[in-house]
Design a protein around this motif. Structure first.
Motif, PDB file in Angstrom:
ATOM      1  N   LEU A  22      16.533 -14.197 -47.481  1.00  0.00           N
ATOM      2  CA  LEU A  22      17.576 -13.460 -46.769  1.00  0.00           C
ATOM      3  C   LEU A  22      17.826 -14.054 -45.381  1.00  0.00           C
ATOM      4  CD1 LEU A  22      16.630  -9.770 -47.667  1.00  0.00           C
ATOM      5  CD2 LEU A  22      18.578 -11.075 -48.526  1.00  0.00           C
ATOM      6  N   ALA A  23      16.738 -14.418 -44.702  1.00  0.00           N
ATOM      7  CA  ALA A  23      16.890 -14.972 -43.355  1.00  0.00           C
ATOM      8  C   ALA A  23      17.693 -16.260 -43.380  1.00  0.00           C
ATOM      9  CB  ALA A  23      15.516 -15.211 -42.738  1.00  0.00           C
ATOM     10  N   ILE A  30      19.135  -7.865 -42.855  1.00  0.00           N
ATOM     11  CA  ILE A  30      20.314  -8.737 -42.814  1.00  0.00           C
ATOM     12  C   ILE A  30      21.128  -8.463 -41.544  1.00  0.00           C
ATOM     13  CG2 ILE A  30      22.542  -9.194 -43.918  1.00  0.00           C
ATOM     14  CD1 ILE A  30      21.086  -8.697 -46.615  1.00  0.00           C
ATOM     15  N   ARG A  31      21.259  -7.196 -41.200  1.00  0.00           N
ATOM     16  CA  ARG A  31      21.996  -6.828 -39.985  1.00  0.00           C
ATOM     17  C   ARG A  31      21.360  -7.470 -38.753  1.00  0.00           C
ATOM     18  NH1 ARG A  31      21.004  -1.456 -39.933  1.00  0.00           N
ATOM     19  NH2 ARG A  31      22.579  -1.160 -41.539  1.00  0.00           N
ATOM     20  N   ILE A  46      19.460 -10.207 -38.639  1.00  0.00           N
ATOM     21  CA  ILE A  46      19.628 -11.662 -38.691  1.00  0.00           C
ATOM     22  C   ILE A  46      21.047 -12.058 -38.292  1.00  0.00           C
ATOM     23  CG2 ILE A  46      19.672 -13.675 -40.208  1.00  0.00           C
ATOM     24  CD1 ILE A  46      16.857 -12.760 -39.528  1.00  0.00           C
ATOM     25  N   GLU A  47      22.033 -11.377 -38.827  1.00  0.00           N
ATOM     26  CA  GLU A  47      23.421 -11.720 -38.505  1.00  0.00           C
ATOM     27  C   GLU A  47      23.728 -11.478 -37.035  1.00  0.00           C
ATOM     28  OE1 GLU A  47      25.643  -9.464 -41.365  1.00  0.00           O
ATOM     29  OE2 GLU A  47      25.511 -11.055 -42.891  1.00  0.00           O
ATOM     30  N   GLU A  53      16.261  -4.270 -46.795  1.00  0.00           N
ATOM     31  CA  GLU A  53      16.971  -5.546 -46.790  1.00  0.00           C
ATOM     32  C   GLU A  53      18.284  -5.465 -46.027  1.00  0.00           C
ATOM     33  OE1 GLU A  53      17.374  -7.197 -50.675  1.00  0.00           O
ATOM     34  OE2 GLU A  53      15.270  -6.854 -51.210  1.00  0.00           O
ATOM     35  N   VAL A  54      18.981  -4.345 -46.146  1.00  0.00           N
ATOM     36  CA  VAL A  54      20.265  -4.201 -45.458  1.00  0.00           C
ATOM     37  C   VAL A  54      20.082  -4.269 -43.950  1.00  0.00           C
ATOM     38  CG1 VAL A  54      22.195  -2.642 -45.027  1.00  0.00           C
ATOM     39  CG2 VAL A  54      21.300  -2.902 -47.345  1.00  0.00           C
ATOM     40  N   LYS A  75      19.741 -17.330 -45.736  1.00  0.00           N
ATOM     41  CA  LYS A  75      21.096 -17.098 -46.254  1.00  0.00           C
ATOM     42  C   LYS A  75      22.032 -16.545 -45.193  1.00  0.00           C
ATOM     43  CE  LYS A  75      23.616 -14.585 -49.859  1.00  0.00           C
ATOM     44  NZ  LYS A  75      23.487 -13.676 -51.036  1.00  0.00           N
ATOM     45  N   HIS A  76      21.510 -15.675 -44.319  1.00  0.00           N
ATOM     46  CA  HIS A  76      22.379 -14.963 -43.386  1.00  0.00           C
ATOM     47  C   HIS A  76      22.312 -15.499 -41.949  1.00  0.00           C
ATOM     48  CE1 HIS A  76      23.652 -11.858 -46.235  1.00  0.00           C
ATOM     49  NE2 HIS A  76      22.452 -11.985 -46.755  1.00  0.00           N
TER      50      HIS A  76
END
Length: 297
Positions: A61-62, A24-25, A27-28, A20-21, A64-65
């Motif tokens: 997650l996608a 998120i990286r 996506i951001e 997940e980490v 959200k970020h």
């Protein structure tokens, strides 16, 4: 949303579970680059290897970020029942749209594929992108079937495979399809090696693997074509010819993209779901050298 660059990131794995980490990286990074949309859980996102719970988590997650960037969530599965459940999860996560390919174990007929899209679009409150990817689904859409499906409510785009290499043939291909689908339904090209040609031929979107890793590079190609500088778009794409050749050599873009992400330190190797493997040995070394030479971003 269904125009410009739609970047498709990996869903990286770590010790057999979703990282997940790292996701998120990724996506951001895409949101910061200013891509036009993000396509999570496409083929590059390894959707077929994930459970419903994992896919729901990735969708959340996608969204959200991604900040203000629209997120398209893949909902493809073998049964209509599964697709509808995944569509519900994607909408609950706040997806701006969904992406659906006709997955199969038993070969599907055109009527069965039409029935799938007819059923799903009736249940949606967000737009749908038709995912035409015969390399993974082994289903060949006819232009006429695309035309039938495009008439359904909530269909917003059709993601077609790569167009012919010759510009005139590419434009004829896009224009033929354009005559069969409503004007509000966009045509988007996939198959990154043919993306510049497809955009120049009239495709309104590029559904991109490299956009998920090198958003600035993919944006440069997209913006050049959108500005009418077709030669610059082709030049920027031709610069990546060794990368396109590597896609062809290794059965598509996924293994190459995963290896590149590992080499760039964006994910922890090995990042693919078993039994898939990233490149090894000489192939990995060659890709590492090319990435160093290109300085892609």
């Amino acid at each position: 949303m269904f125009s410009g660059l739609s970047a498709f990131p990996l869903t990286p794995m770590k010790h057999g579970i979703v990282d997940e980490v790292a996701f998120i990286r990724l996506i951001e990074r895409l949101a910061d680059a200013g891509v036009d949309s993000i396509g999570a859980l496409g083929s590059t996102g390894n959707y077929a290897y994930l459970t419903r719970q994992e896919r729901a988590c990735i969708a959340q997650l996608a969204v959200k970020h991604a900040g203000d960037v629209p997120v398209i969530i893949g909902i493809s599965a073998l049964s209509t029942r599964e697709v509808l459940a995944l569509a519900e999860d994607a909408q609950e996560a706040g997806a701006s749209a969904v992406l659906l390919a006709p997955m199969s174990y038993q070969k599907l007929s055109e009527d069965e594929v039409f029935g799938l899209y007819e059923t799903v679009t009736r249940k949606l409150s967000v737009p749908l992108c038709v995912y035409d990817n015969p390399g993974t689904t082994h289903f060949e859409f006819s232009d006429e079937l695309h035309g039938r499906i495009a008439q359904l409510s909530n269909v917003g785009s059709i993601k077609i495979p790569g167009v012919p290499t010759e510009p005139g043939a590419a434009r004829a291909r896009v224009e033929r399809l354009r005559t069969l689908i409503p004007s509000h339904v966009t045509i988007g090209v996939s198959g990154d090696p043919m993306a510049a040609t497809g955009l120049n031929a009239g495709c309104q979107a590029w559904y991109s693997v490299i956009g998920g890793l090198f958003p600035q590079t993919a944006l440069a190609i997209t913006r050049a074509s959108q500005a009418g500088d077709t030669q610059e778009a082709l030049r920027l794409s031709e610069r990546l010819h060794p990368l396109w050749a590597s896609f062809s050599q290794h059965g598509g873009s996924l293994r190459v993209a995963a290896t590149a992400a590992e080499l760039m330190g964006l994910v922890t190797p090995p990042c693919l779901p078993l039994p898939l493997n990233a490149l090894k040995g000489t192939d990995r070394q060659t890709l590492s050298r090319l990435l160093h030479e290109w300085q892609l971003a």
